[in-house]
Design a protein around this motif. Structure first.
Motif, PDB file in Angstrom:
ATOM      1  N   PRO A   1      16.190  63.956  19.146  1.00 37.58           N
ATOM      2  CA  PRO A   1      16.015  62.938  20.189  1.00 37.58           C
ATOM      3  C   PRO A   1      17.332  62.728  20.930  1.00 37.58           C
ATOM      4  CG  PRO A   1      15.499  62.038  18.015  1.00 37.58           C
ATOM      5  CD  PRO A   1      15.959  63.433  17.810  1.00 37.58           C
ATOM      6  N   PHE A   2      17.295  62.827  22.245  1.00 39.41           N
ATOM      7  CA  PHE A   2      18.494  62.696  23.058  1.00 39.41           C
ATOM      8  C   PHE A   2      18.654  61.284  23.607  1.00 39.41           C
ATOM      9  CE2 PHE A   2      20.305  63.072  27.420  1.00 39.41           C
ATOM     10  CZ  PHE A   2      21.623  63.263  27.040  1.00 39.41           C
ATOM     11  N   CYS A   3      17.601  60.760  24.232  1.00 38.70           N
ATOM     12  CA  CYS A   3      17.694  59.424  24.815  1.00 38.70           C
ATOM     13  C   CYS A   3      16.304  58.838  25.002  1.00 38.70           C
ATOM     14  CB  CYS A   3      18.419  59.473  26.162  1.00 38.70           C
ATOM     15  SG  CYS A   3      17.522  60.360  27.435  1.00 38.70           S
ATOM     16  N   ARG A   4      16.285  57.522  25.223  1.00 41.66           N
ATOM     17  CA  ARG A   4      15.058  56.818  25.583  1.00 41.66           C
ATOM     18  C   ARG A   4      15.154  56.421  27.041  1.00 41.66           C
ATOM     19  NH1 ARG A   4      12.632  53.005  20.918  1.00 41.66           N
ATOM     20  NH2 ARG A   4      11.498  54.708  19.992  1.00 41.66           N
ATOM     21  N   VAL A   5      14.053  56.564  27.754  1.00 43.55           N
ATOM     22  CA  VAL A   5      14.015  56.241  29.173  1.00 43.55           C
ATOM     23  C   VAL A   5      13.011  55.117  29.371  1.00 43.55           C
ATOM     24  CG1 VAL A   5      13.568  57.168  31.469  1.00 43.55           C
ATOM     25  CG2 VAL A   5      14.603  58.615  29.747  1.00 43.55           C
ATOM     26  N   TYR A   6      13.384  54.155  30.233  1.00 50.09           N
ATOM     27  CA  TYR A   6      12.573  52.961  30.390  1.00 50.09           C
ATOM     28  C   TYR A   6      12.022  52.767  31.801  1.00 50.09           C
ATOM     29  CZ  TYR A   6      14.405  51.762  25.834  1.00 50.09           C
ATOM     30  OH  TYR A   6      14.719  51.789  24.500  1.00 50.09           O
ATOM     31  N   SER A   7      12.236  53.701  32.728  1.00 49.35           N
ATOM     32  CA  SER A   7      11.651  53.566  34.059  1.00 49.35           C
ATOM     33  C   SER A   7      11.231  54.939  34.578  1.00 49.35           C
ATOM     34  CB  SER A   7      12.626  52.905  35.035  1.00 49.35           C
ATOM     35  OG  SER A   7      13.664  53.782  35.359  1.00 49.35           O
ATOM     36  N   ILE A   8      10.262  54.928  35.452  1.00 46.94           N
ATOM     37  CA  ILE A   8       9.738  56.178  35.998  1.00 46.94           C
ATOM     38  C   ILE A   8      10.784  56.868  36.865  1.00 46.94           C
ATOM     39  CG2 ILE A   8       8.002  57.143  37.564  1.00 46.94           C
ATOM     40  CD1 ILE A   8       6.053  55.046  36.497  1.00 46.94           C
ATOM     41  N   ASP A   9      11.539  56.098  37.646  1.00 53.81           N
ATOM     42  CA  ASP A   9      12.576  56.683  38.504  1.00 53.81           C
ATOM     43  C   ASP A   9      13.648  57.388  37.677  1.00 53.81           C
ATOM     44  OD1 ASP A   9      11.257  55.665  40.707  1.00 53.81           O
ATOM     45  OD2 ASP A   9      12.434  53.796  40.695  1.00 53.81           O
ATOM     46  N   SER A  10      14.061  56.775  36.583  1.00 58.92           N
ATOM     47  CA  SER A  10      15.069  57.392  35.703  1.00 58.92           C
ATOM     48  C   SER A  10      14.526  58.659  35.069  1.00 58.92           C
ATOM     49  CB  SER A  10      15.489  56.414  34.615  1.00 58.92           C
ATOM     50  OG  SER A  10      16.028  55.252  35.169  1.00 58.92           O
ATOM     51  N   LYS A  11      13.271  58.637  34.691  1.00 56.43           N
ATOM     52  CA  LYS A  11      12.631  59.816  34.090  1.00 56.43           C
ATOM     53  C   LYS A  11      12.619  60.968  35.077  1.00 56.43           C
ATOM     54  CE  LYS A  11       8.011  61.244  33.081  1.00 56.43           C
ATOM     55  NZ  LYS A  11       8.023  62.083  34.195  1.00 56.43           N
ATOM     56  N   LYS A  12      12.252  60.695  36.324  1.00 55.75           N
ATOM     57  CA  LYS A  12      12.199  61.749  37.344  1.00 55.75           C
ATOM     58  C   LYS A  12      13.588  62.322  37.615  1.00 55.75           C
ATOM     59  CE  LYS A  12       8.061  60.169  39.725  1.00 55.75           C
ATOM     60  NZ  LYS A  12       7.522  59.589  40.965  1.00 55.75           N
TER      61      LYS A  12
END
Length: 127
Positions: free
Chosen positions: A16-27
């Motif tokens: 596991p590298f990181c957790r993402v909490y928004s769609i914009d950050s994921k994209k």
């Protein structure tokens, strides 16, 4: 003649590298990983009832990016500056440093093949 098929081998280098909490950050993170040829896997977490109830806009997510452990340092450099990311803490030293430290620990022992003596404590019945 020996067989080519080898059993009991596991090739799981995914961490596991990181957790993402928004769609914009994921994209943004996906685009950077694809541009720099870093393979990844996205593991989605289910939202609880309260999260679904209070998320009016629908742009909040929770997912974990998993990458190959050999790409950890490069992925950290690439992903810096993106908001809405929480990194998994693996320490500050890289794999080469870990190997060097392990070898130094073995050298410091007088004879690494000899196991330390066991200490057996006697329990008295007086208690």
């Amino acid at each position: 003649m020996s067989s080519i098929i080898q059993t009991n081998q596991v090739f799981n280098n995914e961490i596991p590298f990181c957790r993402v909490y928004s769609i914009d950050s994921k994209k943004m993170l996906e685009e950077r990983f694809l541009a720099h040829r870093i393979s990844y896997f996205i593991e989605w977490q289910d939202k609880s009832f309260l999260q679904r109830l209070f998320d009016r806009k629908g742009n909040k997510i929770v997912c974990t990016f998993k990458i190959n452990k050999n790409e950890l340092a490069r992925a950290k450099e690439i992903s810096e500056g993106i908001d809405g990311i929480k990194y998994k803490d693996y320490g500050d030293f890289d794999a080469e440093d870990r190997i060097r430290r392990r070898s130094e620990a073995v050298k410091s022992q007088p004879n690494p093949m000899i196991l330390p003596a066991l200490k057996i404590e006697e329990i008295s019945d007086d208690e």
